[in-house]
Scaffold this motif. Structure first.
Motif, mmCIF file in Angstrom:
data_model
loop_
_atom_site.group_PDB
_atom_site.id
_atom_site.type_symbol
_atom_site.label_atom_id
_atom_site.label_comp_id
_atom_site.label_asym_id
_atom_site.label_seq_id
_atom_site.Cartn_x
_atom_site.Cartn_y
_atom_site.Cartn_z
ATOM 1 N N ARG A 295 1.097 -13.678 14.019
ATOM 2 C CA ARG A 295 0.591 -12.765 12.987
ATOM 3 C C ARG A 295 0.726 -11.304 13.423
ATOM 4 O O ARG A 295 1.142 -10.444 12.650
ATOM 5 N N SER A 296 0.413 -11.054 14.689
ATOM 6 C CA SER A 296 0.458 -9.666 15.144
ATOM 7 C C SER A 296 1.895 -9.164 15.319
ATOM 8 O O SER A 296 2.113 -7.974 15.469
ATOM 9 N N SER A 297 2.861 -10.077 15.295
ATOM 10 C CA SER A 297 4.255 -9.640 15.447
ATOM 11 C C SER A 297 4.969 -9.509 14.100
ATOM 12 O O SER A 297 6.156 -9.211 14.053
ATOM 13 N N LEU A 298 4.240 -9.732 13.001
ATOM 14 C CA LEU A 298 4.883 -9.628 11.688
ATOM 15 C C LEU A 298 5.254 -8.176 11.392
ATOM 16 O O LEU A 298 4.487 -7.268 11.693
ATOM 17 N N PRO A 299 6.418 -7.951 10.800
ATOM 18 C CA PRO A 299 6.788 -6.574 10.424
ATOM 19 C C PRO A 299 6.013 -6.151 9.180
ATOM 20 O O PRO A 299 5.397 -6.977 8.520
ATOM 21 N N GLU A 300 6.056 -4.868 8.889
ATOM 22 C CA GLU A 300 5.523 -4.403 7.600
ATOM 23 C C GLU A 300 6.364 -5.046 6.494
ATOM 24 O O GLU A 300 7.589 -4.965 6.541
ATOM 25 N N LEU A 301 5.727 -5.681 5.532
ATOM 26 C CA LEU A 301 6.466 -6.431 4.507
ATOM 27 C C LEU A 301 6.788 -5.561 3.288
ATOM 28 O O LEU A 301 6.236 -4.470 3.131
ATOM 29 N N PRO A 302 7.725 -6.024 2.429
ATOM 30 C CA PRO A 302 8.233 -5.177 1.338
ATOM 31 C C PRO A 302 7.158 -4.481 0.487
ATOM 32 O O PRO A 302 7.271 -3.279 0.236
ATOM 33 N N ASP A 303 6.131 -5.223 0.056
ATOM 34 C CA ASP A 303 5.109 -4.606 -0.804
ATOM 35 C C ASP A 303 4.385 -3.452 -0.118
ATOM 36 O O ASP A 303 4.191 -2.389 -0.705
ATOM 37 N N ALA A 304 3.994 -3.677 1.140
ATOM 38 C CA ALA A 304 3.276 -2.648 1.888
ATOM 39 C C ALA A 304 4.172 -1.431 2.104
ATOM 40 O O ALA A 304 3.737 -0.286 2.010
ATOM 41 N N LYS A 305 5.447 -1.698 2.367
ATOM 42 C CA LYS A 305 6.377 -0.598 2.612
ATOM 43 C C LYS A 305 6.589 0.218 1.346
ATOM 44 O O LYS A 305 6.589 1.450 1.384
ATOM 45 N N ARG A 306 6.740 -0.470 0.209
ATOM 46 C CA ARG A 306 6.943 0.252 -1.054
ATOM 47 C C ARG A 306 5.761 1.191 -1.318
ATOM 48 O O ARG A 306 5.922 2.366 -1.614
ATOM 49 N N GLU A 307 4.564 0.640 -1.149
ATOM 50 C CA GLU A 307 3.359 1.428 -1.380
ATOM 51 C C GLU A 307 3.312 2.664 -0.477
ATOM 52 O O GLU A 307 3.004 3.763 -0.908
ATOM 53 N N ARG A 308 3.635 2.430 0.809
ATOM 54 C CA ARG A 308 3.594 3.534 1.766
ATOM 55 C C ARG A 308 4.655 4.583 1.429
ATOM 56 O O ARG A 308 4.409 5.786 1.525
ATOM 57 N N PHE A 309 5.839 4.160 1.003
ATOM 58 C CA PHE A 309 6.903 5.107 0.676
ATOM 59 C C PHE A 309 6.499 5.980 -0.504
ATOM 60 O O PHE A 309 6.767 7.181 -0.531
ATOM 61 N N VAL A 310 5.867 5.365 -1.512
ATOM 62 C CA VAL A 310 5.430 6.131 -2.678
ATOM 63 C C VAL A 310 4.351 7.125 -2.254
ATOM 64 O O VAL A 310 4.378 8.299 -2.605
ATOM 65 N N ARG A 311 3.402 6.642 -1.437
ATOM 66 C CA ARG A 311 2.263 7.461 -1.034
ATOM 67 C C ARG A 311 2.671 8.574 -0.068
ATOM 68 O O ARG A 311 2.386 9.745 -0.294
ATOM 69 N N ASP A 312 3.381 8.210 0.999
ATOM 70 C CA ASP A 312 3.655 9.179 2.060
ATOM 71 C C ASP A 312 4.829 10.105 1.768
ATOM 72 O O ASP A 312 4.888 11.217 2.272
ATOM 73 N N TYR A 313 5.791 9.652 0.994
ATOM 74 C CA TYR A 313 6.980 10.472 0.761
ATOM 75 C C TYR A 313 7.038 11.013 -0.658
ATOM 76 O O TYR A 313 7.998 11.690 -1.022
ATOM 77 N N GLY A 314 6.035 10.681 -1.477
ATOM 78 C CA GLY A 314 6.009 11.171 -2.855
ATOM 79 C C GLY A 314 7.193 10.700 -3.679
ATOM 80 O O GLY A 314 7.675 11.408 -4.555
ATOM 81 N N LEU A 315 7.679 9.478 -3.419
ATOM 82 C CA LEU A 315 8.842 8.967 -4.150
ATOM 83 C C LEU A 315 8.411 8.259 -5.428
ATOM 84 O O LEU A 315 7.278 7.805 -5.552
ATOM 85 N N GLN A 316 9.332 8.186 -6.389
ATOM 86 C CA GLN A 316 9.104 7.389 -7.593
ATOM 87 C C GLN A 316 9.293 5.916 -7.249
ATOM 88 O O GLN A 316 10.071 5.588 -6.355
ATOM 89 N N GLU A 317 8.618 5.027 -8.007
ATOM 90 C CA GLU A 317 8.723 3.573 -7.767
ATOM 91 C C GLU A 317 10.169 3.070 -7.667
ATOM 92 O O GLU A 317 10.487 2.339 -6.726
#
Ligand code: ADP
Ligand code: MG
Ligand code: ZN
Length: 479
Positions: A295-317
């Motif tokens: 569990r601790s070795s799992l990468p950041e998964l697609p949903d979490a990454k999408r959310e972070r990209f929108v939040r941190d980089y101000g990107l459109q969905e």
């Protein structure tokens, strides 16, 4: 009467282990037939299988990423049937005690969030491959058996009958493929068969609670066919019901050439697999520590990454969606931003020019000559007015072809933007004197001719003049 379709998918994913599930043979694709075999995977009597620990780890990784419960105790079972590509006469699979159960996967269809249940994930071995062709010269038909694939580790991921349309089925498959690739447990190549899908389809009148009788469709090997095969099957079943008939439970084959599903075998001909616990393998016991470690070795998964990209980089969905589709694309984007690229600009260049060029060459982003720091460098040249956005297209093309630094390309090709007002003035005056006709018409009210004149100046300066400066200068000359 309106009908609702009910769909459940059984997905087989070849695991990206180096060796097979119960022996040390290589799993590499495309080798000479029968060169990756040993007594275990060709089913010699008396041999003993030993579970590949990596396969177990990959199945647990997938279970955790899809919110499953991991069984602390599970076991293998024999599924008995005869087929020439199955030399033992049985497939080692899991039956009543699979490694993962009760998970789910979230999809988005037409802006609506849907949660699709995952019934179970179990491990099993792949079969070999039958090849039907005529031997050289004699015109006869022969069947050959290649056992290189026999014993390749598979996961079977079984969904609940929660899917309600062909589009949802496609989105589910896409999401699952993306997660498997993020986890590094399957390459997701549907063409080569490392990701395959059987679709169970039934229809029922809207509002009816009870499920209709289902047909299972096999042989679906692309996203497009997932959609087409299910679409066809739904229409076929509705026609049967409307015509006063009853859908029968059967296995059907998708014929992609003709775009139809065809009956392969009915329920009466269905195999009795005579499952029983595999006596040659000990049950699998998994410790909580192992589960926590995975569990601790799992990468950041697609949903979490999408959310972070929108939040941190101000990107459109849609931009974030594109960037997170592959982990390599997402990493490339983040590295470019770290090198100083402005997120929106980086995203635009990646989605536009870079993707276009990669697609044309059939290359992936890992195989691309452009380094993230070089795209960032080129964006800097645009920002500080060294080159125009238009010239940047030329620079980027060269950068893609040669991998040379953008600064070097600009120098070598003499592409530096002319910001020297004297030089631009000269070009503007030149154009004005050559196009006195257009100048007259502009002055008489044909505003759109300004664009034409700007274009002429840009042409004269080989695109190197700063377009904004040209615009301003022309306007002031013409007023
Ligand atoms: P089997 O053991 O014959 O493969 P399962 O009960 O395991 O049957 O179901 C296999 C798949 O069929 C699952 O993905 C499940 O969601 C789906 N399924 C079951 N019943 C229906 C139904 N009435 N309509 C559509 N799909 C169904
Ligand atoms: Mg089944
Ligand atoms: Zn082997």
């Amino acid at each position: 009467m309106r009908y609702e379709s009910v769909i459940g998918l059984e997905v087989h994913a070849q695991m990206l282990t180096k060796t097979k599930i119960f022996c040390g043979c290589s799993t590499e694709f495309g080798s000479e037939p029968n060169t990756q075999t040993c007594p275990v995977c060709i089913g010699m009597p008396g041999v003993l299988p030993v579970l590949n620990g990596k396969a177990l780890e990959f199945a647990i990784r997938t279970g955790l990423a899809t919110h499953c419960t991991i069984s602390l105790f599970s076991r293998f079972a024999r599924k008995n049937y005869f087929y020439p590509d199955l030399p033992k006469g049985y497939q080692i699979s899991q039956y009543e005690l699979p490694i993962c159960e009760n998970g789910h996967l979230d999809i988005l269809v037409d802006g609506e969030a849907r949660r699709i249940g995952i019934t179970r994930i179990h491990m099993e071995e792949d079969a070999g491959k039958n090849i039907h062709e005529s031997a050289a010269g004699d015109g006869g038909n022969y069947s050959f058996v290649d056992l290189n694939r026999a014993g390749t580790p598979l996961m079977e991921i079984v969904s609940e009958p929660d899917i309600r349309s062909p589009q949802e089925a496609v989105e589910y498959m896409k999401k699952l493929r993306s997660i498997l690739r993020y986890l590094g447990v399957c390459d997701g190549n549907m063409e080569q068969g490392s990701l395959r899908c059987d679709a169970n389809v039934s229809v029922r009148p809207f509002g009816q609670e009870e499920f209709g009788t289902r047909a299972e469709i096999k042989n679906i090997n692309s996203f497009r066919f997932v959609e087409k095969a299910i679409e066809y099957e739904i229409k076929r079943q509705i026609k049967v019901v409307e015509g006063g008939g009853r859908v029968i439970q059967e296995t059907r084959l998708w014929d992609s050439g003709r775009g139809v599903t065809e009956s392969m075998r009915g329920k009466e001909e269905a195999h009795d697999y005579r499952y029983f616990p595999e006596p040659d393998l000990v049950p699998i016991t998994v410790g909580k520590e192992l589960i926590d470690e995975i569990r601790s070795s799992l990468p950041e998964l697609p949903d979490a990454k999408r959310e972070r990209f929108v939040r941190d980089y101000g990107l459109q969905e849609p931009d974030a969606d594109f960037l997170i589709s592959e982990i390599s694309t997402a990493d490339w984007f983040e590295e470019t931003v770290k090198s100083g690229g402005q997120p929106k600009a980086v995203s635009n260049w990646m989605k536009g020019d870079l993707m276009k060029m990669l697609n044309e060459d059939g290359r992936s982003i890992e195989e691309c000559a452009v380094k993230p720091s070089q795209l960032a460098g080129m964006l800097k040249l645009i920002d500080n007015n060294t080159i125009s956005g238009k010239i940047a297209k030329t620079v980027f093309e060269e950068l893609y072809k040669t991998g040379k630094d953008p600064e070097v390309i600009v120098k070598e090709k003499g592409l530096i933007q002319i910001t020297d007002t004297g030089e631009i003035e000269k070009a503007v005056d030149d154009v004005l004197s050559r196009h006195s006709g257009e100048v007259e018409r502009y002055k008489a009210g044909e505003d759109k001719l300004l664009g034409f004149l700007v274009g002429q100046v840009m042409k004269l300066t080989k695109g190197k003049a700063n377009p904004q400066a040209v615009n301003e200068l022309l306007k002031s000359r013409l007023s």
